[in-house]
Design a protein around this motif. Sequence first.
Motif, PDB file in Angstrom:
ATOM      1  N   GLN A 139      17.901  13.678 -21.459  1.00  0.00           N
ATOM      2  CA  GLN A 139      18.464  12.506 -22.127  1.00  0.00           C
ATOM      3  C   GLN A 139      19.987  12.574 -22.173  1.00  0.00           C
ATOM      4  O   GLN A 139      20.672  11.648 -21.737  1.00  0.00           O
ATOM      5  CB  GLN A 139      17.894  12.435 -23.551  1.00  0.00           C
ATOM      6  N   VAL A 140      20.532  13.678 -22.686  1.00  0.00           N
ATOM      7  CA  VAL A 140      21.987  13.753 -22.832  1.00  0.00           C
ATOM      8  C   VAL A 140      22.678  13.849 -21.478  1.00  0.00           C
ATOM      9  O   VAL A 140      23.749  13.266 -21.276  1.00  0.00           O
ATOM     10  CB  VAL A 140      22.429  14.922 -23.754  1.00  0.00           C
ATOM     11  N   LEU A 141      22.058  14.562 -20.532  1.00  0.00           N
ATOM     12  CA  LEU A 141      22.668  14.705 -19.209  1.00  0.00           C
ATOM     13  C   LEU A 141      22.741  13.358 -18.495  1.00  0.00           C
ATOM     14  O   LEU A 141      23.768  13.019 -17.893  1.00  0.00           O
ATOM     15  CB  LEU A 141      21.883  15.713 -18.366  1.00  0.00           C
ATOM     16  N   LEU A 142      21.688  12.567 -18.574  1.00  0.00           N
ATOM     17  CA  LEU A 142      21.696  11.260 -17.918  1.00  0.00           C
ATOM     18  C   LEU A 142      22.642  10.285 -18.597  1.00  0.00           C
ATOM     19  O   LEU A 142      23.299   9.482 -17.933  1.00  0.00           O
ATOM     20  CB  LEU A 142      20.278  10.690 -17.853  1.00  0.00           C
ATOM     21  N   LEU A 143      22.707  10.332 -19.936  1.00  0.00           N
ATOM     22  CA  LEU A 143      23.668   9.462 -20.625  1.00  0.00           C
ATOM     23  C   LEU A 143      25.094   9.810 -20.224  1.00  0.00           C
ATOM     24  O   LEU A 143      25.943   8.931 -20.064  1.00  0.00           O
ATOM     25  CB  LEU A 143      23.503   9.574 -22.148  1.00  0.00           C
ATOM     26  N   ARG A 144      25.344  11.096 -20.014  1.00  0.00           N
ATOM     27  CA  ARG A 144      26.680  11.536 -19.625  1.00  0.00           C
ATOM     28  C   ARG A 144      26.968  11.219 -18.156  1.00  0.00           C
ATOM     29  O   ARG A 144      27.989  10.622 -17.820  1.00  0.00           O
ATOM     30  CB  ARG A 144      26.811  13.046 -19.868  1.00  0.00           C
ATOM     31  N   LEU A 149      28.800   7.886 -20.519  1.00  0.00           N
ATOM     32  CA  LEU A 149      29.214   7.919 -21.918  1.00  0.00           C
ATOM     33  C   LEU A 149      29.999   9.196 -22.203  1.00  0.00           C
ATOM     34  O   LEU A 149      29.743  10.239 -21.605  1.00  0.00           O
ATOM     35  CB  LEU A 149      27.994   7.858 -22.842  1.00  0.00           C
ATOM     36  N   THR A 150      30.941   9.107 -23.117  1.00  0.00           N
ATOM     37  CA  THR A 150      31.682  10.296 -23.551  1.00  0.00           C
ATOM     38  C   THR A 150      30.786  11.108 -24.485  1.00  0.00           C
ATOM     39  O   THR A 150      29.769  10.604 -24.981  1.00  0.00           O
ATOM     40  CB  THR A 150      32.978   9.920 -24.292  1.00  0.00           C
ATOM     41  N   TYR A 151      31.199  12.336 -24.753  1.00  0.00           N
ATOM     42  CA  TYR A 151      30.452  13.156 -25.708  1.00  0.00           C
ATOM     43  C   TYR A 151      30.363  12.455 -27.061  1.00  0.00           C
ATOM     44  O   TYR A 151      29.325  12.462 -27.714  1.00  0.00           O
ATOM     45  CB  TYR A 151      31.124  14.521 -25.881  1.00  0.00           C
ATOM     46  N   GLU A 152      31.467  11.865 -27.487  1.00  0.00           N
ATOM     47  CA  GLU A 152      31.503  11.184 -28.781  1.00  0.00           C
ATOM     48  C   GLU A 152      30.543   9.998 -28.812  1.00  0.00           C
ATOM     49  O   GLU A 152      29.850   9.772 -29.814  1.00  0.00           O
ATOM     50  CB  GLU A 152      32.929  10.722 -29.108  1.00  0.00           C
ATOM     51  N   GLU A 153      30.500   9.245 -27.714  1.00  0.00           N
ATOM     52  CA  GLU A 153      29.589   8.097 -27.645  1.00  0.00           C
ATOM     53  C   GLU A 153      28.127   8.544 -27.677  1.00  0.00           C
ATOM     54  O   GLU A 153      27.288   7.908 -28.321  1.00  0.00           O
ATOM     55  CB  GLU A 153      29.867   7.272 -26.387  1.00  0.00           C
ATOM     56  N   ILE A 154      27.834   9.634 -26.984  1.00  0.00           N
ATOM     57  CA  ILE A 154      26.466  10.149 -26.988  1.00  0.00           C
ATOM     58  C   ILE A 154      26.093  10.622 -28.390  1.00  0.00           C
ATOM     59  O   ILE A 154      24.996  10.346 -28.884  1.00  0.00           O
ATOM     60  CB  ILE A 154      26.301  11.288 -25.963  1.00  0.00           C
TER      61      ILE A 154
END
Length: 199
Positions: A139-144, A149-154
Amino acid sequence: MTEKELVRAAQRGDDSAFEELVRTYEKRVYHLALRMCGNVDDAYEVAQEAFLSAWKGMRFFRGDSSFSTWLYRLTSNAAIDFLRRQRRQGGSDGVSLNDEDTFLEVADPAPSPHQQAERLELRDALARGLGALSPEHRQVLLLRELQGLTYEEIAAALELDLGTVKSRIARAREKLRKYLVASGNFSGYLPSNLAEKEG
């Protein structure tokens, strides 16, 4: 109408405003769902679930993050729930990269047959590597990497601590790198698509 105006209108129950938001984001939501779920039918179901959740939750959207960030969170959460249901039912947890938008973009517009074969092999290896990650890491890898998305946005989208997001992304990248190296399809560092200015 601007996106903010469309969101406000949709929050007041304007169906046509919400339909315009769906048209704006349907491809991106579908591609995120496809990357997380692994096949077209499952991705379509997850995308529909995400938009249904968005419609039901419009009045609760406060605007602390962008509408797209909120929608990506709904999509990735719907995908994780779907994958967990599939796992409980004994379904597969594979990931497909056979859509137009590949995980690693290659610049050469006219690859040779050999290069094309290598790319297909790498794409398949990436699909298997992503499938080997936990849903939370994927999830986080694909959002990034896919959504940019930035870390803050995630962190805001998933309601996680910034440190948790950074840690999950680092672990996801390392696990994917190890998988690709072990499968003989990759060597070296797996870079982000974006400059790593967040730290």
